[in-house]
Design an enzyme around this catalytic site. Structure first.
Site, PDB file in Angstrom:
ATOM      1  N   VAL A  85      40.278  43.266  36.510  1.00  0.00           N
ATOM      2  CA  VAL A  85      41.033  42.172  35.894  1.00  0.00           C
ATOM      3  C   VAL A  85      40.928  40.921  36.753  1.00  0.00           C
ATOM      4  O   VAL A  85      41.132  40.971  37.963  1.00  0.00           O
ATOM      5  CB  VAL A  85      42.517  42.589  35.736  1.00  0.00           C
ATOM      6  CG1 VAL A  85      43.315  41.453  35.131  1.00  0.00           C
ATOM      7  CG2 VAL A  85      42.623  43.838  34.871  1.00  0.00           C
ATOM      8  N   LYS A  86      40.608  39.807  36.101  1.00  0.00           N
ATOM      9  CA  LYS A  86      40.507  38.532  36.819  1.00  0.00           C
ATOM     10  C   LYS A  86      41.826  37.769  36.680  1.00  0.00           C
ATOM     11  O   LYS A  86      42.320  37.560  35.560  1.00  0.00           O
ATOM     12  CB  LYS A  86      39.403  37.676  36.175  1.00  0.00           C
ATOM     13  CG  LYS A  86      38.187  37.480  37.041  1.00  0.00           C
ATOM     14  CD  LYS A  86      37.151  36.704  36.247  1.00  0.00           C
ATOM     15  CE  LYS A  86      36.182  35.996  37.139  1.00  0.00           C
ATOM     16  NZ  LYS A  86      35.197  35.248  36.358  1.00  0.00           N
ATOM     17  N   ILE A  87      42.352  37.349  37.817  1.00  0.00           N
ATOM     18  CA  ILE A  87      43.609  36.585  37.832  1.00  0.00           C
ATOM     19  C   ILE A  87      43.404  35.392  38.768  1.00  0.00           C
ATOM     20  O   ILE A  87      42.860  35.554  39.864  1.00  0.00           O
ATOM     21  CB  ILE A  87      44.792  37.465  38.323  1.00  0.00           C
ATOM     22  CG1 ILE A  87      45.026  38.639  37.347  1.00  0.00           C
ATOM     23  CG2 ILE A  87      46.055  36.638  38.485  1.00  0.00           C
ATOM     24  CD1 ILE A  87      46.151  39.588  37.748  1.00  0.00           C
TER      25      ILE A  87
END
Ligand code: G3P
Length: 221
Positions: A85-87
């Site tokens: 997941v990219k945050i």
């Protein structure tokens, strides 16, 4: 240094997989928007990519509060076992990174423009940090220095967070990222092609083929 493809285009990914050089894929809303004319949802596209590549596929959250980011990250992480997941590296982001990393969700922190951002999110539990090389170069800062300093610092303190050199704009950025010690560079397909191309290779192939034909004629075949 491993090579990831920075794209949401399936044809580009298939080609890089055939070449044996696609260890993973990173996507973002901008890259998905280029593919959205096909009518496919972001989830469908990320799952399709994950089924093509053996490795990690980054998919980006777009929520703007920590609570919403946590919920979105959990949902995205459930799409496929290889999804990371990219945050982004802001205040809501770091809280979400800390919370979901504690649950075992791997996070690639995006939009990293300083060593301090990388240091903080690594402490918060991020599995990956993505310094944006090209966007720093665009404003006359040295993006490669950021990659080198980040790698050195994480290494000095034995932190497991891996560095993904992102916002790669040309082959020199890839070489520089490798020399700076990046664990991964995520590159657009155009750059992957440019890395392979050399006029002397093309000229050499043409000369060898011409000589081969001449030799075949000489021996009467
Ligand atoms: O991985 C992030 C990357 O896609 C950003 O690249 O060229 O938009 O700065 P760019």
């Amino acid at each position: 240094m491993r090579i990831f493809l920075d794209t949401a285009n399936l044809e580009e990914i298939r080609t890089a997989v055939r070449w044996g050089v696609c260890a993973g894929v990173t996507t973002n809303p901008t890259l998905y928007a280029k593919e959205s004319a096909s009518g496919v949802s972001y989830r469908e596209r990320v799952v399709a990519i994950a089924e093509l590549v053996g490795g990690h596929v980054s998919a980006e959250c777009v929520s703007r509060t920590a609570d919403d980011l946590v919920e979105e990250a959990r949902a995205i992480a459930s799409w496929h076992p290889n999804v990371v997941v990219k945050i982004p590296a802001d205040e809501a982001g770091i809280e979400a990174i800390h919370r979901v990393s504690a649950e075992g969700i791997r996070v690639n922190t995006t939009l990293i423009f300083s060593v301090n951002q990388a240091l903080l999110v690594a402490n918060a539990g991020a599995a990956f940090v993505s310094p944006f090389v090209g966007r720093l170069d665009d404003i006359d800062h040295d993006g490669t220095d950021l990659v080198r300093e980040t790698v050195e610092l994480l290494d000095r303190y034995h932190m497991p967070t891996q560095v993904i050199a992102a916002s790669i704009r040309g082959p020199r950025h890839v070489t520089a990222a490798a020399a700076a010690g990046a664990h991964i560079a995520t590159v657009p397909f155009k750059v992957l092609r440019q890395m392979l191309q050399h006029p002397l290779t093309d000229r050499g192939i043409a000369a060898f083929l011409a000589d081969w034909e001449r030799a075949q004629t000489a021996v009467g075949r």
